[in-house]
Design a protein around this motif. Structure first.
Motif, PDB file in Angstrom:
ATOM      1  N   GLN A 129      -7.151 -10.176   2.911  1.00  0.00           N
ATOM      2  CA  GLN A 129      -6.580 -10.914   4.333  1.00  0.00           C
ATOM      3  C   GLN A 129      -4.463 -11.588   3.286  1.00  0.00           C
ATOM      4  OE1 GLN A 129      -6.840 -13.994   6.232  1.00  0.00           O
ATOM      5  NE2 GLN A 129      -8.886 -11.813   6.653  1.00  0.00           N
ATOM      6  N   ILE A 130      -4.632 -10.373   1.993  1.00  0.00           N
ATOM      7  CA  ILE A 130      -2.881 -10.301   1.962  1.00  0.00           C
ATOM      8  C   ILE A 130      -2.621  -8.278   2.600  1.00  0.00           C
ATOM      9  CG2 ILE A 130      -2.347  -9.173  -0.002  1.00  0.00           C
ATOM     10  CD1 ILE A 130      -3.375 -10.898  -2.262  1.00  0.00           C
ATOM     11  N   ILE A 131      -3.889  -8.245   2.393  1.00  0.00           N
ATOM     12  CA  ILE A 131      -3.387  -6.745   3.546  1.00  0.00           C
ATOM     13  C   ILE A 131      -2.476  -7.267   5.158  1.00  0.00           C
ATOM     14  CG2 ILE A 131      -4.318  -4.005   3.898  1.00  0.00           C
ATOM     15  CD1 ILE A 131      -5.685  -4.507   1.501  1.00  0.00           C
ATOM     16  N   SER A 132      -3.948  -8.143   5.258  1.00  0.00           N
ATOM     17  CA  SER A 132      -3.574  -8.532   6.971  1.00  0.00           C
ATOM     18  C   SER A 132      -2.552  -8.926   7.109  1.00  0.00           C
ATOM     19  CB  SER A 132      -4.864  -9.237   7.567  1.00  0.00           C
ATOM     20  OG  SER A 132      -5.093  -9.745   9.078  1.00  0.00           O
ATOM     21  N   SER A 133      -2.448  -9.964   6.369  1.00  0.00           N
ATOM     22  CA  SER A 133      -0.740 -10.476   6.236  1.00  0.00           C
ATOM     23  C   SER A 133       0.049 -10.419   6.102  1.00  0.00           C
ATOM     24  CB  SER A 133      -0.960 -12.119   5.018  1.00  0.00           C
ATOM     25  OG  SER A 133      -1.847 -12.890   5.244  1.00  0.00           O
ATOM     26  N   PHE A 134       0.565  -8.804   5.608  1.00  0.00           N
ATOM     27  CA  PHE A 134       1.169  -7.793   5.214  1.00  0.00           C
ATOM     28  C   PHE A 134       1.263  -7.418   6.380  1.00  0.00           C
ATOM     29  CE2 PHE A 134       1.915  -8.590   1.120  1.00  0.00           C
ATOM     30  CZ  PHE A 134       2.623  -8.075   0.138  1.00  0.00           C
ATOM     31  N   GLY A 135       0.834  -6.710   7.030  1.00  0.00           N
ATOM     32  CA  GLY A 135       0.427  -6.776   8.413  1.00  0.00           C
ATOM     33  C   GLY A 135       0.581  -8.167   9.780  1.00  0.00           C
ATOM     34  N   ASP A 136       0.656  -9.060   9.442  1.00  0.00           N
ATOM     35  CA  ASP A 136       1.360  -9.767  10.382  1.00  0.00           C
ATOM     36  C   ASP A 136       2.541  -9.777  10.090  1.00  0.00           C
ATOM     37  OD1 ASP A 136      -1.142 -10.537  11.313  1.00  0.00           O
ATOM     38  OD2 ASP A 136      -1.759 -11.896  10.153  1.00  0.00           O
ATOM     39  N   ARG A 137       3.075 -10.156   9.467  1.00  0.00           N
ATOM     40  CA  ARG A 137       4.288  -9.889   8.677  1.00  0.00           C
ATOM     41  C   ARG A 137       5.328  -8.812   9.707  1.00  0.00           C
ATOM     42  NH1 ARG A 137       2.261 -13.150   7.539  1.00  0.00           N
ATOM     43  NH2 ARG A 137       3.333 -15.108   6.348  1.00  0.00           N
ATOM     44  N   ILE A 155       6.799 -11.643  -0.463  1.00  0.00           N
ATOM     45  CA  ILE A 155       7.689  -9.848  -0.735  1.00  0.00           C
ATOM     46  C   ILE A 155       7.425  -9.201   0.658  1.00  0.00           C
ATOM     47  CG2 ILE A 155       6.443  -8.319  -1.782  1.00  0.00           C
ATOM     48  CD1 ILE A 155       5.007  -9.591  -4.008  1.00  0.00           C
ATOM     49  N   GLY A 156       6.713  -9.675   1.175  1.00  0.00           N
ATOM     50  CA  GLY A 156       6.019  -8.625   2.443  1.00  0.00           C
ATOM     51  C   GLY A 156       7.608  -8.776   3.563  1.00  0.00           C
ATOM     52  N   PRO A 179      10.651  -9.030   3.375  1.00  0.00           N
ATOM     53  CA  PRO A 179      11.518  -8.591   2.744  1.00  0.00           C
ATOM     54  C   PRO A 179      11.657  -6.736   3.013  1.00  0.00           C
ATOM     55  CG  PRO A 179      11.576  -9.745   0.913  1.00  0.00           C
ATOM     56  CD  PRO A 179      10.302  -9.803   1.623  1.00  0.00           C
ATOM     57  N   ILE A 180      10.772  -6.466   2.259  1.00  0.00           N
ATOM     58  CA  ILE A 180       9.894  -4.842   2.444  1.00  0.00           C
ATOM     59  C   ILE A 180       9.752  -4.860   4.147  1.00  0.00           C
ATOM     60  CG2 ILE A 180       8.358  -3.453   2.246  1.00  0.00           C
ATOM     61  CD1 ILE A 180       6.958  -5.161   0.029  1.00  0.00           C
ATOM     62  N   VAL A 181       9.645  -5.553   4.697  1.00  0.00           N
ATOM     63  CA  VAL A 181       8.956  -5.400   6.261  1.00  0.00           C
ATOM     64  C   VAL A 181      10.500  -5.021   6.432  1.00  0.00           C
ATOM     65  CG1 VAL A 181       8.703  -6.807   8.388  1.00  0.00           C
ATOM     66  CG2 VAL A 181       7.426  -6.565   6.697  1.00  0.00           C
ATOM     67  N   SER A 182      10.779  -6.078   7.095  1.00  0.00           N
ATOM     68  CA  SER A 182      12.340  -5.724   6.843  1.00  0.00           C
ATOM     69  C   SER A 182      13.833  -4.337   7.096  1.00  0.00           C
ATOM     70  CB  SER A 182      13.523  -7.502   7.198  1.00  0.00           C
ATOM     71  OG  SER A 182      13.572  -7.338   5.161  1.00  0.00           O
ATOM     72  N   LEU A 183      13.377  -4.641   5.852  1.00  0.00           N
ATOM     73  CA  LEU A 183      13.667  -2.882   5.757  1.00  0.00           C
ATOM     74  C   LEU A 183      12.955  -2.062   6.749  1.00  0.00           C
ATOM     75  CD1 LEU A 183      15.936  -1.101   3.127  1.00  0.00           C
ATOM     76  CD2 LEU A 183      13.360  -2.019   1.732  1.00  0.00           C
ATOM     77  N   ILE A 184      12.052  -1.446   6.541  1.00  0.00           N
ATOM     78  CA  ILE A 184      10.998  -0.537   7.203  1.00  0.00           C
ATOM     79  C   ILE A 184      11.697  -0.992   8.252  1.00  0.00           C
ATOM     80  CG2 ILE A 184       9.124  -0.349   7.730  1.00  0.00           C
ATOM     81  CD1 ILE A 184       7.741  -1.066   4.870  1.00  0.00           C
ATOM     82  N   VAL A 185      11.578  -1.974   8.697  1.00  0.00           N
ATOM     83  CA  VAL A 185      12.095  -2.259  10.529  1.00  0.00           C
ATOM     84  C   VAL A 185      13.830  -1.549  10.487  1.00  0.00           C
ATOM     85  CG1 VAL A 185      11.807  -3.479  12.316  1.00  0.00           C
ATOM     86  CG2 VAL A 185      10.527  -3.517  11.159  1.00  0.00           C
ATOM     87  N   SER A 186      13.981  -2.348   9.397  1.00  0.00           N
ATOM     88  CA  SER A 186      16.169  -1.379  10.131  1.00  0.00           C
ATOM     89  C   SER A 186      16.346   0.220   9.873  1.00  0.00           C
ATOM     90  CB  SER A 186      16.579  -2.776   8.741  1.00  0.00           C
ATOM     91  OG  SER A 186      16.441  -1.572   7.775  1.00  0.00           O
ATOM     92  N   ILE A 187      14.921  -0.172   8.766  1.00  0.00           N
ATOM     93  CA  ILE A 187      15.290   1.884   8.804  1.00  0.00           C
ATOM     94  C   ILE A 187      14.659   3.022  10.287  1.00  0.00           C
ATOM     95  CG2 ILE A 187      15.425   4.194   7.334  1.00  0.00           C
ATOM     96  CD1 ILE A 187      14.972   1.738   5.390  1.00  0.00           C
ATOM     97  N   PHE A 188      12.854   1.951   9.863  1.00  0.00           N
ATOM     98  CA  PHE A 188      12.177   3.131  11.323  1.00  0.00           C
ATOM     99  C   PHE A 188      11.863   3.051  12.171  1.00  0.00           C
ATOM    100  CE2 PHE A 188      10.690   4.190   6.802  1.00  0.00           C
ATOM    101  CZ  PHE A 188      11.402   5.596   6.628  1.00  0.00           C
ATOM    102  N   GLY A 189      12.381   1.881  12.822  1.00  0.00           N
ATOM    103  CA  GLY A 189      12.368   0.788  14.236  1.00  0.00           C
ATOM    104  C   GLY A 189      11.401  -0.100  13.658  1.00  0.00           C
TER     105      GLY A 189
END
Length: 450
Positions: free
Chosen positions: A26-34, A163-164, A166-176
């Motif tokens: 569920q943690i991995i899936s929830s990171f994906g949901d973000r 945790i997810g 901030p990481i997601v917003s950073l990855i999306v801002s760099i890779f789209g």
């Protein structure tokens, strides 16, 4: 001689392999949901350059939750008829495939109609997965560990948000945004893999079910309603849960609009500039932050942090978590917090207010979830949770429907509307507590479901 009580610490429950498999999946899936949520927000902000972000967000969320209103009886039938392990596994596999379809329907043919269609079916599968997980939890952990187990399940969202996001917003801002849908699909596949390796038999127990509660009968479809009729206290808790969902829907859109339109975002711009300067030293290309998206993401992360604090309190203080008065008190305090939030004009105080509301949310959700699982027999638990989710989904959709065309927000304004929502929450909590006043000075006891 009484047997020694089972350890109920977070660590001891995570030591149970089957629960750990469910939890880590569920943690991995929830990171994906973000990633999925940020990608949808990117789509919404791009439709009209974010002008109607509150209204457009309401429409997407409405579309995602509508299946919960239309298909709730089917959910209960499936969860109480088939092994819950395979219901969850199948839901994850199909959601992974649907997520990948965005590569074609949005990035190739740019069909907004197809986007809403996929959002609808994703919502349908989410609506099936959740009652299956809720009904299966008492089959994975013992009754005495339900409060802590539900606290850990709630912690999944906390970790993903705090945790997810901030990481997601950073990855999306760099890779789209494209990478968002890929990571979301991988998250569902990881969850399916973990669920596949759960060794407990999660088949519904029909051996003690009365004839009227058989899944295949017409009367059996109404088993969830009979549970609430038989136990008035559980019915009142479902009403509290529904009121909380209505308030949450109203708050989601009004706070989003408040942040985008009313709150001073200079602090977020300064933070974004600092991040760009720092990350440019080693990133493949300088990140580009969408200020409103970043502001909303931090706000959601703060709610997650507050929820984590509340989860920790519930998990470590199980006796207080079993107080029958706690959900009513927490809903009233949430109303007071919303009234205070309506006066906030600066961003960081808004972040602190959102964190406090997250704490109160845990005090509502975890005790109700645990008690329903504890008090309802396995043969009817899936239909009860499907019914409860129908009530909360209906309430949430009503909250969204109020804001769907944007007229209410435009005429009243987000600040005043947030204040009115707070007053309504206090009134609802007071009325429901008054109706159940004779029971509120005690705690519910842990017992095996009948």
């Amino acid at each position: 001689m009484n047997p020694a009580p089972e350890p109920t610490s977070f660590r001891s429950i995570l030591g149970e392999k089957n629960f750990a498999r469910l939890w880590y999946g569920q943690i991995i899936s929830s990171f994906g949901d973000r990633f999925y949520q940020f990608a949808l927000l990117y789509v919404i902000l791009g439709i009209k350059q974010g002008i109607d972000v509150g209204k457009d967000s309401a429409r997407v969320t409405f579309c995602a939750m509508l299946p919960g209103l239309l298909l709730a009886p089917l959910y209960g039938w499936l969860v109480d008829r088939y092994p819950r392990k395979w219901v969850m596994f199948g839901s994850d596999i199909v959601r992974a495939a649907l997520t990948l379809s965005f590569f074609y329907i949005w990035f190739q043919i740019h069909s907004l109609t197809a986007v809403f269609t996929v959002v609808f079916f994703m919502g349908a599968l989410n609506g099936l997965f959740i009652p299956a997980r809720q009904a299966a939890l008492p089959q994975i952990v013992s009754a005495g560990r339900l409060v802590t187990a539900n606290a850990l399940i709630s912690m999944v969202g906390v970790i993903a948000n705090f945790i997810g996001v901030p990481i997601v917003s950073l990855i999306v801002s760099i890779f789209g945004a494209k990478c968002s849908f890929l990571f979301n699909s991988l998250g569902f596949l990881a969850s399916a893999w973990c669920i596949y390796h759960i060794r407990n038999d999660l088949s519904p127990d029909h051996t003690k079910a009365e004839e009227s509660d058989k899944v295949g009968t017409w009367r059996g479809a109404l088993a969830g309603w009979r549970v609430l009729r038989e136990n008035k206290e559980l019915g009142a808790l479902v009403l509290v849960n529904s009121a909380f969902s209505f308030v949450s829907a109203m708050v989601l859109i009004t706070i989003l609009q408040q942040v985008v339109v009313k709150v001073d975002l200079d602090a977020v711009r300064a933070l974004a500039e600092s991040l760009v300067h720092f990350l440019s030293m080693f990133a493949p290309k300088p990140p580009v932050f969408e200020i409103k998206t970043l502001a909303f993401g931090i706000l959601m992360a703060s709610i997650g942090l507050g929820l984590g604090v509340g989860v920790g309190i519930c998990g470590s203080s199980k006796q207080r978590s079993r107080s029958k008065a706690l959900p009513y008190i927490a809903l009233a305090l949430l109303g007071l917090a919303l009234i205070g939030f309506s006066y906030i004009q600066n961003y960081w105080p808004a972040v602190a207010g959102a964190a406090f509301m997250g704490v109160l949310s845990a005090f509502i959700v975890i005790p109700i979830e645990s008690r329903l699982q504890n008090d309802v027999d396995d043969a009817r638990r899936g239909r009860l949770f499907a019914l409860r989710n129908l009530c909360t989904t209906t309430s949430f959709l009503l909250g969204l429907a109020v804001n769907l065309n944007g007229d209410l927000l435009a005429s009243i304004g987000p600040s005043r509307l947030i204040g009115y929502i707070g007053i309504a929450a206090i009134a609802i909590a007071g009325l429901l507590a008054l109706a159940n006043a004779s029971t509120l000075n005690s705690s519910w006891s842990t017992r095996q479901p009948k």
